[in-house]
Design a protein around this motif. Sequence first.
Motif, PDB file in Angstrom:
ATOM      1  N   GLY A 134       0.825  -1.212   0.000  1.00 31.75           N
ATOM      2  CA  GLY A 134       0.000   0.000   0.000  1.00 31.75           C
ATOM      3  C   GLY A 134       0.853   1.252   0.000  1.00 31.75           C
ATOM      4  O   GLY A 134       0.588   2.202  -0.742  1.00 31.75           O
ATOM      5  N   GLN A 135       1.908   1.222   0.809  1.00 35.55           N
ATOM      6  CA  GLN A 135       2.805   2.375   0.887  1.00 35.55           C
ATOM      7  C   GLN A 135       3.429   2.644  -0.484  1.00 35.55           C
ATOM      8  O   GLN A 135       3.505   3.778  -0.937  1.00 35.55           O
ATOM      9  N   GLN A 136       3.852   1.567  -1.159  1.00 32.62           N
ATOM     10  CA  GLN A 136       4.496   1.742  -2.460  1.00 32.62           C
ATOM     11  C   GLN A 136       3.498   2.171  -3.538  1.00 32.62           C
ATOM     12  O   GLN A 136       3.880   2.727  -4.558  1.00 32.62           O
ATOM     13  N   LEU A 137       2.208   1.899  -3.305  1.00 31.30           N
ATOM     14  CA  LEU A 137       1.182   2.351  -4.255  1.00 31.30           C
ATOM     15  C   LEU A 137       0.737   3.781  -3.969  1.00 31.30           C
ATOM     16  O   LEU A 137      -0.093   4.337  -4.682  1.00 31.30           O
ATOM     17  N   GLY A 138       1.267   4.352  -2.880  1.00 29.31           N
ATOM     18  CA  GLY A 138       0.965   5.754  -2.579  1.00 29.31           C
ATOM     19  C   GLY A 138      -0.115   5.967  -1.545  1.00 29.31           C
ATOM     20  O   GLY A 138      -0.522   7.100  -1.289  1.00 29.31           O
ATOM     21  N   TYR A 139      -0.606   4.879  -0.937  1.00 32.43           N
ATOM     22  CA  TYR A 139      -1.567   5.068   0.153  1.00 32.43           C
ATOM     23  C   TYR A 139      -0.828   5.578   1.395  1.00 32.43           C
ATOM     24  O   TYR A 139       0.347   5.278   1.583  1.00 32.43           O
ATOM     25  N   CYS A 140      -1.523   6.305   2.235  1.00 37.99           N
ATOM     26  CA  CYS A 140      -0.896   6.973   3.387  1.00 37.99           C
ATOM     27  C   CYS A 140       0.370   7.698   2.919  1.00 37.99           C
ATOM     28  O   CYS A 140       1.490   7.356   3.328  1.00 37.99           O
ATOM     29  N   PRO A 141       0.198   8.686   2.033  1.00 38.50           N
ATOM     30  CA  PRO A 141       1.327   9.237   1.276  1.00 38.50           C
ATOM     31  C   PRO A 141       2.409   9.918   2.112  1.00 38.50           C
ATOM     32  O   PRO A 141       3.520  10.086   1.638  1.00 38.50           O
ATOM     33  N   ASN A 142       2.077  10.325   3.321  1.00 35.31           N
ATOM     34  CA  ASN A 142       3.078  11.044   4.126  1.00 35.31           C
ATOM     35  C   ASN A 142       3.760  10.161   5.162  1.00 35.31           C
ATOM     36  O   ASN A 142       4.522  10.652   5.985  1.00 35.31           O
ATOM     37  N   SER A 143       3.454   8.863   5.116  1.00 39.80           N
ATOM     38  CA  SER A 143       3.920   7.996   6.193  1.00 39.80           C
ATOM     39  C   SER A 143       5.242   7.316   5.884  1.00 39.80           C
ATOM     40  O   SER A 143       5.531   6.974   4.734  1.00 39.80           O
ATOM     41  N   ALA A 144       6.015   7.099   6.946  1.00 37.80           N
ATOM     42  CA  ALA A 144       7.288   6.405   6.820  1.00 37.80           C
ATOM     43  C   ALA A 144       7.091   4.903   6.888  1.00 37.80           C
ATOM     44  O   ALA A 144       7.894   4.125   6.390  1.00 37.80           O
ATOM     45  N   ILE A 145       6.022   4.494   7.541  1.00 37.44           N
ATOM     46  CA  ILE A 145       5.763   3.068   7.720  1.00 37.44           C
ATOM     47  C   ILE A 145       4.251   2.870   7.781  1.00 37.44           C
ATOM     48  O   ILE A 145       3.535   3.671   8.380  1.00 37.44           O
ATOM     49  N   VAL A 146       3.785   1.832   7.089  1.00 35.41           N
ATOM     50  CA  VAL A 146       2.339   1.612   6.948  1.00 35.41           C
ATOM     51  C   VAL A 146       2.023   0.153   7.278  1.00 35.41           C
ATOM     52  O   VAL A 146       2.762  -0.752   6.890  1.00 35.41           O
ATOM     53  N   VAL A 147       0.940  -0.063   7.997  1.00 34.84           N
ATOM     54  CA  VAL A 147       0.441  -1.421   8.258  1.00 34.84           C
ATOM     55  C   VAL A 147      -0.918  -1.551   7.578  1.00 34.84           C
ATOM     56  O   VAL A 147      -1.722  -0.615   7.613  1.00 34.84           O
ATOM     57  N   GLY A 148      -1.142  -2.681   6.919  1.00 33.58           N
ATOM     58  CA  GLY A 148      -2.417  -2.908   6.243  1.00 33.58           C
ATOM     59  C   GLY A 148      -3.258  -3.900   7.023  1.00 33.58           C
ATOM     60  O   GLY A 148      -2.781  -4.980   7.371  1.00 33.58           O
ATOM     61  N   ILE A 149      -4.491  -3.521   7.309  1.00 36.22           N
ATOM     62  CA  ILE A 149      -5.401  -4.439   8.003  1.00 36.22           C
ATOM     63  C   ILE A 149      -6.433  -4.932   6.998  1.00 36.22           C
ATOM     64  O   ILE A 149      -7.097  -4.122   6.344  1.00 36.22           O
ATOM     65  N   LEU A 150      -6.524  -6.248   6.861  1.00 38.57           N
ATOM     66  CA  LEU A 150      -7.552  -6.824   5.996  1.00 38.57           C
ATOM     67  C   LEU A 150      -8.769  -7.142   6.845  1.00 38.57           C
ATOM     68  O   LEU A 150      -8.640  -7.615   7.977  1.00 38.57           O
ATOM     69  N   MET A 151      -9.943  -6.898   6.286  1.00 35.15           N
ATOM     70  CA  MET A 151     -11.179  -7.158   7.037  1.00 35.15           C
ATOM     71  C   MET A 151     -12.192  -7.852   6.142  1.00 35.15           C
ATOM     72  O   MET A 151     -12.293  -7.547   4.954  1.00 35.15           O
ATOM     73  N   ALA A 152     -12.919  -8.776   6.732  1.00 35.25           N
ATOM     74  CA  ALA A 152     -13.933  -9.501   5.962  1.00 35.25           C
ATOM     75  C   ALA A 152     -15.040 -10.001   6.878  1.00 35.25           C
ATOM     76  O   ALA A 152     -14.814 -10.287   8.053  1.00 35.25           O
ATOM     77  N   THR A 153     -16.238 -10.099   6.311  1.00 35.40           N
ATOM     78  CA  THR A 153     -17.397 -10.634   7.039  1.00 35.40           C
ATOM     79  C   THR A 153     -17.916 -11.822   6.242  1.00 35.40           C
ATOM     80  O   THR A 153     -18.828 -11.684   5.432  1.00 35.40           O
ATOM     81  N   LEU A 154     -17.282 -12.952   6.415  1.00 33.54           N
ATOM     82  CA  LEU A 154     -17.634 -14.141   5.634  1.00 33.54           C
ATOM     83  C   LEU A 154     -17.869 -15.314   6.583  1.00 33.54           C
ATOM     84  O   LEU A 154     -17.499 -15.258   7.762  1.00 33.54           O
ATOM     85  N   ALA A 155     -18.452 -16.368   6.065  1.00 30.44           N
ATOM     86  CA  ALA A 155     -18.708 -17.540   6.904  1.00 30.44           C
ATOM     87  C   ALA A 155     -17.405 -18.092   7.467  1.00 30.44           C
ATOM     88  O   ALA A 155     -17.324 -18.515   8.612  1.00 30.44           O
ATOM     89  N   LYS A 156     -16.366 -18.034   6.652  1.00 24.31           N
ATOM     90  CA  LYS A 156     -15.065 -18.559   7.068  1.00 24.31           C
ATOM     91  C   LYS A 156     -14.035 -17.438   7.101  1.00 24.31           C
ATOM     92  O   LYS A 156     -13.854 -16.739   6.099  1.00 24.31           O
TER      93      LYS A 156
END
Lengths: 261, 279
Positions: A189-211
């Motif tokens: 995400g950081q390399q794609l330009g998300y959170c553009p001003n950040s030195a370090i980025v963590v990505g949280i995946l979220m889902a509402t599925l049966a499994k």
Amino acid sequence: MEKFDQLRGEEYISDWPQYSAQDLRRRDATILAARLCLNAALTAPVAGGVPQIEAHLVYGQEEQEKVARKMEDLAYTNDRWKRRFLNEAVMVRESDVILFLGNYRAHETPLDANCGLCGGPAGCSFLYTRRDQKDGLIDITDRRSDTPIKGPLCVARVNDLGYVWASAIWMAQTLMVDAKPFMSVGLAGQQLGYCPNSAIVVGILMATLAKNPYVDINIDYHLVNMGKMIDNTRKNFVVNRQTASGINFDYQTQYPKKKEE
Amino acid sequence: MPRIDGKEAAKESIIQIAKLAAAAAYKAPQLTSKLELKTEIVTGEDQEPIMEFYKEVAPISPVMYFDYETIRHFLEKGESIAILLLGADLTFSELGWDCGACGFESCAEFNKYSKENKGPGLLWGGPSCVWKTMDWAAACDFACAALHQYRIDSRSMATCGAAAAGTGFLPGCSALIGIPIGPPGENIYYSRAQNMPVFPYEQHRENLLRTSPTNWMAFPGSTKPCLKTKDNWWENMEYIKWEPLSETELKFVQETMGKVQEVAKKHIPKVSSWYEDKK
């Protein structure tokens, strides 16, 4: 009264087929949950209560595919994270929403408390002697780097980012939404330009599925997963229709008989 | 059915809830799956080394003083506080991610530097792997979130962690945070009524002037603006100066640190023996 007269309706919700109207309604609720997780992240305790966090919410088939492919690109840059990144790219495709959280102070405006986390006895001199700076003002305009993340960073600020993403996860767990934090997703995400001003980025995946899509992962998951299984079914079954019974017949006038008939 | 005094029940709940917070810390998700979290709950007279360390270092650290006053007040009133310690050794990376965030080109180089240069800073030790640091932070966060859900006030304190590390608690941890838990009450670590008498109005005002001079700065065109430190600020104007600590001030810091080391020496053997006995 008029407003409430209109507050009525019927919504059909189902996780299948993917990205159908009924699936998008389902995903919408996960995105709402992600917004609440973002709130929890923004109120997380950080050193001195100093504002330092930025976030990106990313959802949609094309948007998630872009992140997954970036992770697959990165997978081939380091043997140690190859398998992990490939597995987790699958999870990105299976998620409803990605919440990126970054710290925009860790590289530029450190805590300046000589706390010792980044370099031990060297205190803040560890960071300041390894960064371009004048009178303690760090110049971040030279963004060239031989490593995926340009260090060193203020680890006290990074530590705060830990509180932040953990609070988001706590909220997700409270809302019974499956969620997991990833270094791989954050880096992509950081390399794609998300959170553009950040030195370090963590990505949280979220889902509402049966499994829960982030646990019980089988071997070679990037080759053996629900998406691939379904695609292989599509690929083979059209052929099976033609060949499995060994002979084609006219369905309007014929039907194969059982042996005893 | 026995009758239980509600205040007593609330007091007794502190230790149970501290245990649940420790459990929540282990439930925290990890980015690395490699963090070895160490936790301990310190209660009763075993908190004395931490309090003594706090007390000795307080004269040179207002933050230490502030937290010390807060906890001391509760303990002297006979209130119940459990201190949850969470620590980890962040100075080694077996990840091999070579991400560069620590300032080294590879984990191997980080480990090499760490081996030769690691040690304590003012509050914690280092250097640290940033990913492990975040996992440690997540554990602390989950402990605090659990406490919050039980509606028990707490505050994660680097000062408390430093005091605990300084007196020998959780040896081998490069980073240590202390979370005083309880006593039951509303916002007790924020609205610290008991701290009022030790910080008079003048002290608040002086601290603000010192830390945020721009707010009181007069027209800076002269490049040497005065600070508006009083109603009639234009008379006998006052200016900011910056200079190293004076010899007297430096000597005071050194003397205080000497006393702090004495406290550490006094307590470390007994605190450490608990870990030896457990082996």
